[in-house]
Scaffold this motif. Structure first.
Motif, PDB file in Angstrom:
ATOM      1  N   MET A   1      13.461 100.226 -20.657  1.00  0.00           N
ATOM      2  CA  MET A   1      13.962  98.382 -20.510  1.00  0.00           C
ATOM      3  C   MET A   1      13.678  98.533 -21.903  1.00  0.00           C
ATOM      4  N   LYS A   2      15.321  97.671 -22.385  1.00  0.00           N
ATOM      5  CA  LYS A   2      15.276  98.021 -23.633  1.00  0.00           C
ATOM      6  C   LYS A   2      14.829  96.112 -24.304  1.00  0.00           C
ATOM      7  N   GLU A   3      14.358  95.390 -24.057  1.00  0.00           N
ATOM      8  CA  GLU A   3      13.351  95.078 -25.230  1.00  0.00           C
ATOM      9  C   GLU A   3      12.310  94.855 -24.268  1.00  0.00           C
ATOM     10  N   LEU A   4      10.688  94.739 -25.020  1.00  0.00           N
ATOM     11  CA  LEU A   4       9.715  94.698 -24.975  1.00  0.00           C
ATOM     12  C   LEU A   4       9.404  93.126 -24.004  1.00  0.00           C
ATOM     13  N   THR A   5       8.775  93.883 -22.765  1.00  0.00           N
ATOM     14  CA  THR A   5       8.084  92.557 -21.499  1.00  0.00           C
ATOM     15  C   THR A   5       6.447  92.396 -22.301  1.00  0.00           C
ATOM     16  N   ILE A   6       6.856  90.427 -21.809  1.00  0.00           N
ATOM     17  CA  ILE A   6       5.272  90.242 -22.120  1.00  0.00           C
ATOM     18  C   ILE A   6       4.045  90.491 -21.278  1.00  0.00           C
ATOM     19  N   ASP A   7       4.260  91.375 -19.758  1.00  0.00           N
ATOM     20  CA  ASP A   7       3.853  91.911 -19.157  1.00  0.00           C
ATOM     21  C   ASP A   7       3.617  93.441 -19.620  1.00  0.00           C
ATOM     22  N   TYR A   8       4.285  94.396 -20.306  1.00  0.00           N
ATOM     23  CA  TYR A   8       4.445  95.815 -21.000  1.00  0.00           C
ATOM     24  C   TYR A   8       2.864  95.608 -21.689  1.00  0.00           C
ATOM     25  N   ALA A   9       3.252  94.302 -23.001  1.00  0.00           N
ATOM     26  CA  ALA A   9       2.385  94.816 -23.972  1.00  0.00           C
ATOM     27  C   ALA A   9       0.974  93.998 -24.031  1.00  0.00           C
ATOM     28  N   LEU A  10       0.983  92.964 -22.686  1.00  0.00           N
ATOM     29  CA  LEU A  10      -0.610  92.379 -22.082  1.00  0.00           C
ATOM     30  C   LEU A  10      -0.871  94.480 -21.572  1.00  0.00           C
ATOM     31  N   ARG A  11      -0.475  95.083 -20.938  1.00  0.00           N
ATOM     32  CA  ARG A  11      -0.938  96.451 -19.997  1.00  0.00           C
ATOM     33  C   ARG A  11      -1.518  96.763 -20.857  1.00  0.00           C
ATOM     34  N   ALA A  12      -0.200  97.602 -22.104  1.00  0.00           N
ATOM     35  CA  ALA A  12      -0.334  98.807 -22.610  1.00  0.00           C
ATOM     36  C   ALA A  12      -2.261  98.160 -23.939  1.00  0.00           C
ATOM     37  N   THR A  13      -1.325  97.090 -24.102  1.00  0.00           N
ATOM     38  CA  THR A  13      -2.411  96.798 -25.148  1.00  0.00           C
ATOM     39  C   THR A  13      -4.112  96.945 -24.513  1.00  0.00           C
ATOM     40  N   TRP A  14      -4.091  96.608 -23.255  1.00  0.00           N
ATOM     41  CA  TRP A  14      -5.467  96.633 -23.039  1.00  0.00           C
ATOM     42  C   TRP A  14      -5.903  97.944 -22.511  1.00  0.00           C
ATOM     43  N   GLN A  15      -4.758  98.661 -22.361  1.00  0.00           N
ATOM     44  CA  GLN A  15      -5.373 100.288 -21.684  1.00  0.00           C
ATOM     45  C   GLN A  15      -5.807 100.882 -23.633  1.00  0.00           C
TER      46      GLN A  15
END
Length: 150
Positions: free
Chosen positions: A1-15
């Motif tokens: 994905m070109k744009e950072l998604t909210i879902d990705y930011a949440l998951r990556a940060t929590w992980q």
């Protein structure tokens, strides 16, 4: 994905946070899940076993495994619930109380460092966004029968 998604930011940060907590928990010969459980048990009155899963957002089978492991390590004891003969209260042992203090200190340190590095208004905005996301999910306002699917 070109744009950072909210879902990705949440998951990556929590992980990343979960990995950090698990690495720190190793220093105390435990895991993040055990630490979280220790913090979720009322240190004075105990907590009904049936209330722990929902409180922690965890499935009963996963929680059962954690509680069994904690009991074997001498962190908790199970006692009959005096208000409900069918129920069980989970109480911390003196060793469990010690480990709870360790867990609390780890969480407080994380919060302290984040607060020292994030402006208060940004942190307040973060909590507002998290609260909104949580409400949208709980109120089932994201995927409805009327919503379009991908």
């Amino acid at each position: 994905m070109k744009e950072l998604t909210i879902d990705y930011a949440l998951r990556a940060t929590w992980q990343a946070v979960a990995r950090m907590y698990n690495e720190e928990a190793k220093n105390f010969e435990t895991t993040m899940a055990v630490g979280f459980t220790l913090l979720s048990i009322d240190p004075k009155t105990g907590t009904p076993s049936t209330a722990l899963g929902p409180k922690m957002g965890m499935e009963a089978t996963s929680l059962s495994r954690i509680l069994k492991s904690m009991e074997e390590k001498g962190l908790i004891i199970r006692k009959p619930n005096p208000n409900d003969g069918r129920g069980v209260l989970i109480h911390l042992t003196p060793f469990g109380l010690e480990k709870r203090v360790d867990s609390k200190n780890v969480v407080l340190r994380f919060n302290e460092v984040v607060k020292d590095n994030v402006q208060e208004d940004h942190l307040n905005g973060f909590f507002e966004v998290m609260d909104t996301i949580n409400k949208l999910v709980i109120d089932k306002k994201i995927y409805t029968k009327d919503s379009k699917t991908i």
